[in-house]
Design an enzyme around this catalytic site. Structure first.
Site, PDB file in Angstrom:
ATOM      1  CG  PHE A  88      -1.499   1.220   1.677  1.00 24.61           C
ATOM      2  CD1 PHE A  88      -2.133   2.078   0.780  1.00 24.61           C
ATOM      3  CD2 PHE A  88      -1.407   1.596   3.015  1.00 24.61           C
ATOM      4  CE1 PHE A  88      -2.658   3.294   1.215  1.00 24.61           C
ATOM      5  CE2 PHE A  88      -1.935   2.803   3.449  1.00 24.61           C
ATOM      6  CZ  PHE A  88      -2.545   3.654   2.547  1.00 24.61           C
ATOM      7  CG  ASN A 123      19.487  -9.700   5.407  1.00 20.64           C
ATOM      8  OD1 ASN A 123      20.624 -10.074   5.693  1.00 20.64           O
ATOM      9  ND2 ASN A 123      18.441 -10.504   5.470  1.00 20.64           N
ATOM     10  CE  LYS A 181      29.753  -2.689   8.722  1.00 17.19           C
ATOM     11  NZ  LYS A 181      29.911  -4.089   9.056  1.00 17.19           N
ATOM     12  NE  ARG A 182      27.432  -4.680  -0.905  1.00 16.89           N
ATOM     13  CZ  ARG A 182      27.191  -4.232  -2.145  1.00 16.89           C
ATOM     14  NH1 ARG A 182      28.167  -3.666  -2.841  1.00 16.89           N
ATOM     15  NH2 ARG A 182      25.987  -4.336  -2.674  1.00 16.89           N
ATOM     16  CE1 TYR A 214       3.979  -4.018  11.609  1.00 16.10           C
ATOM     17  CE2 TYR A 214       2.901  -2.786  13.366  1.00 16.10           C
ATOM     18  CZ  TYR A 214       3.402  -2.847  12.084  1.00 16.10           C
ATOM     19  OH  TYR A 214       3.334  -1.746  11.265  1.00 16.10           O
ATOM     20  CE  LYS A 258       7.331  -2.392  11.055  1.00 14.24           C
ATOM     21  NZ  LYS A 258       7.880  -1.744   9.858  1.00 14.24           N
TER      22      LYS A 258
HETATM   23  P1  NAD Z   1       1.505  -3.522   3.220  1.00 20.72           P
HETATM   24  O1  NAD Z   1       1.249  -4.817   3.875  1.00 20.72           O
HETATM   25  O2  NAD Z   1       0.533  -3.032   2.187  1.00 20.72           O
HETATM   26  O3  NAD Z   1       2.944  -3.466   2.577  1.00 20.72           O
HETATM   27  C1  NAD Z   1       4.037  -4.209   3.042  1.00 20.72           C
HETATM   28  C2  NAD Z   1       4.802  -4.731   1.838  1.00 20.72           C
HETATM   29  O4  NAD Z   1       5.937  -5.470   2.311  1.00 20.72           O
HETATM   30  C3  NAD Z   1       3.974  -5.695   0.984  1.00 20.72           C
HETATM   31  O5  NAD Z   1       4.113  -5.375  -0.375  1.00 20.72           O
HETATM   32  C4  NAD Z   1       4.566  -7.066   1.307  1.00 20.72           C
HETATM   33  O6  NAD Z   1       4.408  -7.991   0.265  1.00 20.72           O
HETATM   34  C5  NAD Z   1       6.004  -6.691   1.581  1.00 20.72           C
HETATM   35  N1  NAD Z   1       6.713  -7.679   2.415  1.00 20.72           N
HETATM   36  C6  NAD Z   1       6.285  -8.265   3.558  1.00 20.72           C
HETATM   37  N2  NAD Z   1       7.228  -9.108   4.025  1.00 20.72           N
HETATM   38  C7  NAD Z   1       8.270  -9.047   3.149  1.00 20.72           C
HETATM   39  C8  NAD Z   1       9.533  -9.681   3.074  1.00 20.72           C
HETATM   40  N3  NAD Z   1       9.941 -10.561   3.999  1.00 20.72           N
HETATM   41  N4  NAD Z   1      10.348  -9.382   2.027  1.00 20.72           N
HETATM   42  C9  NAD Z   1       9.966  -8.492   1.089  1.00 20.72           C
HETATM   43  N5  NAD Z   1       8.778  -7.864   1.091  1.00 20.72           N
HETATM   44  C10 NAD Z   1       7.953  -8.126   2.121  1.00 20.72           C
HETATM   45  O7  NAD Z   1       1.601  -2.444   4.402  1.00 20.72           O
HETATM   46  P2  NAD Z   1       1.785  -0.857   4.366  1.00 20.72           P
HETATM   47  O8  NAD Z   1       0.638  -0.261   5.079  1.00 20.72           O
HETATM   48  O9  NAD Z   1       2.119  -0.384   3.006  1.00 20.72           O
HETATM   49  O10 NAD Z   1       3.053  -0.681   5.307  1.00 20.72           O
HETATM   50  C11 NAD Z   1       4.347  -0.432   4.798  1.00 20.72           C
HETATM   51  C12 NAD Z   1       5.321  -0.202   5.966  1.00 20.72           C
HETATM   52  O11 NAD Z   1       4.875   0.915   6.745  1.00 20.72           O
HETATM   53  C13 NAD Z   1       5.402  -1.399   6.922  1.00 20.72           C
HETATM   54  O12 NAD Z   1       6.741  -1.560   7.326  1.00 20.72           O
HETATM   55  C14 NAD Z   1       4.554  -0.978   8.090  1.00 20.72           C
HETATM   56  O13 NAD Z   1       4.999  -1.563   9.289  1.00 20.72           O
HETATM   57  C15 NAD Z   1       4.747   0.530   8.104  1.00 20.72           C
HETATM   58  N6  NAD Z   1       3.590   1.198   8.733  1.00 20.72           N
HETATM   59  C16 NAD Z   1       2.403   1.339   8.077  1.00 20.72           C
HETATM   60  C17 NAD Z   1       1.332   1.943   8.704  1.00 20.72           C
HETATM   61  C18 NAD Z   1      -0.003   2.140   8.038  1.00 20.72           C
HETATM   62  O14 NAD Z   1      -0.920   2.652   8.682  1.00 20.72           O
HETATM   63  N7  NAD Z   1      -0.174   1.834   6.781  1.00 20.72           N
HETATM   64  C19 NAD Z   1       1.468   2.394  10.031  1.00 20.72           C
HETATM   65  C20 NAD Z   1       2.683   2.194  10.673  1.00 20.72           C
HETATM   66  C21 NAD Z   1       3.748   1.616  10.012  1.00 20.72           C
END
Ligand code: NAD
Ligand code: UDP
Length: 314
Positions: free
Chosen positions: A14, A100, A106-107, A146, A150
């Site tokens: 998203f 990762n 870092k690299r 989560y 985080k």
């Molecule tokens: P989302 O679930 O739509 O997007 C997460 C993306 O990460 C997806 O495309 C998923 O396929 C990918 N993904 C998950 N595990 C993976 C992995 N191991 N390797 C590669 N790709 C992987 O969620 P979002 O709302 O777009 O959130 C994006 C980031 O923002 C997240 O890190 C989330 O914790 C953070 N965040 C979002 C919100 C919110 O309200 N939308 C609030 C706080 C934090």
């Protein structure tokens, strides 16, 4: 010539898909790495023909060797339904993914931005939440995979910064909504809108007096890019979100009015550890990024409703 080569992990999700779009629009080259756990090709299908967009199917739990100038680390499922579905994988994605991507930074000696979350404050005892609040998190509850994942990622970012001098940027995102939220991810905005458009009952968990503060995606993407471009000494953490707080009941009423649905409200049990209140204090973001959200809830909801209407008509 493009401005910069930018890696966006979780770029098919998203927030990630909107970020990729905006970075391309600003003349950058974008490498989107995603394992499609919660994201989809559909979210970025319109970018695939862009000459400076590249898609890589990759799980951040494994190392990645690419040459880029900046990293936005978004990879991680974000909705409670999705992140609890495979809790172990959620922890791995946060922790191994951070290690990762920090190793890559870092690299290459490049800047890396981490999308942390308001969830690191847990069920907060301080309201509104400021960045110096350490949080109130249940380390063994259903949200811990989560929240603690985080929190550990933040620890890793600051440890790499102190120990290896990596330029880091940490943002704590509060509830953000908009087009391309996964329709089945169970988050409140997508749930309510889809229930309303389908004429199904609107499911409020608990009495609906719990609060959240909802930020529209375009405002959030602007803040992410501004944060990346702050001077190197500013690492954050910085809260990003809309300080306008609503109860979940008020949100349901907005959605009912804007969709004109005949749906009724029904109540379901409140999930365990569901935070009672959440509102960001964004004083720091205003000062350091010159940013505050500009899109009111009603306007953002209208855009989101239009998106889901289009999706249901297909
Ligand atoms: P989302 O679930 O739509 O997007 C997460 C993306 O990460 C997806 O495309 C998923 O396929 C990918 N993904 C998950 N595990 C993976 C992995 N191991 N390797 C590669 N790709 C992987 O969620 P979002 O709302 O777009 O959130 C994006 C980031 O923002 C997240 O890190 C989330 O914790 C953070 N965040 C979002 C919100 C919110 O309200 N939308 C609030 C706080 C934090
Ligand atoms: N919620 C609700 N009905 C739903 C989905 C969620 O009442 O159909 C509530 C949920 O219990 C929480 C709030 O809405 O209090 C926000 O939930 P969401 O999953 O969107 O995000 P959270 O902020 O809890 O991570």
């Amino acid at each position: 010539m493009t401005e910069r080569r930018i890696l966006v992990t979780g770029g098919a999700g998203f927030l990630g898909s909107h970020l990729c779009e905006e970075l391309l629009a600003r003349g950058n080259e974008v490498l989107c790495a995603d394992n499609f756990f919660t994201g989809s090709k559909h979210n970025i299908a319109h970018l695939l023909s862009h000459p400076y967009f590249e898609l890589l199917r990759h799980d951040v739990c494994f190392p990645l060797y690419v040459e880029v100038d900046e990293i936005y680390n978004l990879a991680c499922p974000a909705s409670p339904v999705h992140y609890q579905w495979d809790a172990v994988q959620t922890v791995k994605t946060s922790v191994h993914g951070a290690i990762n991507m920090l190793g890559l930074a870092k690299r290459l000696r490049i800047k890396i931005l981490q999308t942390s979350t308001s969830e690191i404050y847990g069920n907060p005892e301080v309201h509104p939440q400021t960045e110096d609040y350490w949080g109130h998190v249940n380390p063994i509850g259903p949200r811990a995979c989560y929240d603690e994942g985080k929190r550990c990622a933040e620890t890793l970012f600051f440890s790499y910064h102190r120990q290896h001098g990596i330029p880091i940027k940490v943002v704590r995102i509060f509830n953000t909504y908009g087009p391309r939220m996964h329709p089945d991810d169970g988050r409140v905005v997508s749930n309510f809108i889809l229930q309303a458009l389908r004429g199904e009952p609107i499911t409020i968990y608990g009495d609906g007096k719990q609060t959240r503060s909802f930020c529209y995606v375009d405002d959030l993407v602007e803040a992410l890019i501004r944060m990346m471009n702050t001077p190197e000494e500013f690492t954050g953490p910085v809260n990003l979100g809309n300080p306008h707080e609503s109860t979940i009941l008020e949100l349901a009423e907005h959605v009912i009015r804007l969709t004109g649905t005949p749906s009724d409200i029904i109540h379901k049990p409140l999930p365990q550890d569901d935070p009672a209140r959440r509102r960001p204090d964004i004083t720091l973001a205003k000062e350091k990024l010159g940013w505050e959200p500009g899109i009111p809830l009603e306007e953002g909801l209208k855009h989101t409703i239009d998106y889901y209407k289009g999706m249901l008509e297909k």
